[in-house]
Design a protein around this motif. Structure first.
Motif, PDB file in Angstrom:
ATOM      1  N   MET A   1      19.959 -36.779 -13.093  1.00 16.69           N
ATOM      2  CA  MET A   1      20.720 -37.309 -14.210  1.00 16.69           C
ATOM      3  C   MET A   1      22.155 -36.791 -14.167  1.00 16.69           C
ATOM      4  N   SER A   2      22.301 -35.479 -13.968  1.00 12.17           N
ATOM      5  CA  SER A   2      23.658 -34.921 -13.950  1.00 12.17           C
ATOM      6  C   SER A   2      24.428 -35.374 -12.711  1.00 12.17           C
ATOM      7  N   SER A  34      28.884 -41.135 -24.483  1.00  6.54           N
ATOM      8  CA  SER A  34      28.393 -41.062 -25.861  1.00  6.54           C
ATOM      9  C   SER A  34      26.871 -41.167 -25.927  1.00  6.54           C
ATOM     10  N   LEU A  35      26.229 -41.750 -24.920  1.00 10.42           N
ATOM     11  CA  LEU A  35      24.771 -41.838 -24.914  1.00 10.42           C
ATOM     12  C   LEU A  35      24.114 -40.491 -24.631  1.00 10.42           C
ATOM     13  N   ILE A  36      24.777 -39.618 -23.887  1.00 10.62           N
ATOM     14  CA  ILE A  36      24.188 -38.323 -23.544  1.00 10.62           C
ATOM     15  C   ILE A  36      23.999 -37.446 -24.782  1.00 10.62           C
ATOM     16  N   ILE A  38      23.648 -38.447 -27.848  1.00  4.73           N
ATOM     17  CA  ILE A  38      22.632 -39.123 -28.659  1.00  4.73           C
ATOM     18  C   ILE A  38      21.248 -38.812 -28.107  1.00  4.73           C
ATOM     19  N   TRP A  39      21.089 -38.883 -26.795  1.00  3.40           N
ATOM     20  CA  TRP A  39      19.812 -38.551 -26.168  1.00  3.40           C
ATOM     21  C   TRP A  39      19.463 -37.082 -26.418  1.00  3.40           C
ATOM     22  N   TRP A  40      20.432 -36.201 -26.271  1.00  2.00           N
ATOM     23  CA  TRP A  40      20.194 -34.766 -26.437  1.00  2.00           C
ATOM     24  C   TRP A  40      19.746 -34.434 -27.864  1.00  2.00           C
ATOM     25  N   SER A  42      18.198 -36.389 -29.852  1.00  2.00           N
ATOM     26  CA  SER A  42      16.926 -37.030 -30.181  1.00  2.00           C
ATOM     27  C   SER A  42      15.721 -36.228 -29.681  1.00  2.00           C
ATOM     28  N   ILE A  43      15.934 -35.202 -28.873  1.00  6.84           N
ATOM     29  CA  ILE A  43      14.837 -34.375 -28.379  1.00  6.84           C
ATOM     30  C   ILE A  43      14.398 -33.455 -29.506  1.00  6.84           C
ATOM     31  N   SER A  44      13.127 -33.534 -29.844  1.00  7.41           N
ATOM     32  CA  SER A  44      12.640 -32.690 -30.940  1.00  7.41           C
ATOM     33  C   SER A  44      12.138 -31.355 -30.395  1.00  7.41           C
TER      34      SER A  44
END
Length: 66
Positions: A1-2, A34-36, A38-40, A42-44
């Motif tokens: 991913m990175s 901006s998606l990164i 948001i994804w980060w 969203s991790i619970s």
């Protein structure tokens, strides 16, 4: 991913030299960037996972007096 994000950033920097591609790649870069977060976000967080035995127990402290 990175690695993919790094290559996409490099491609964006290269495209800054070419006028017709400049805005398109900058917009795409900001969308991906901006998606990164948001994804980060969203991790619970969870303690119900398979932990190694050395770190399986939560740390705690008891304070006596002052």
């Amino acid at each position: 991913m990175s690695t993919a994000f790094g290559l996409f950033g490099l491609l964006t920097l290269i495209s800054l030299g070419f006028s017709p591609w400049r805005k398109r790649y900058l917009y795409a870069y900001w969308v991906v960037f901006s998606l990164i977060p948001i994804w980060w976000l969203s991790i619970s967080p969870s303690n119900d996972r398979q932990w190694q035995t050395e770190v399986a127990k939560l740390a705690y402290a008891t304070i006596d007096d002052d």
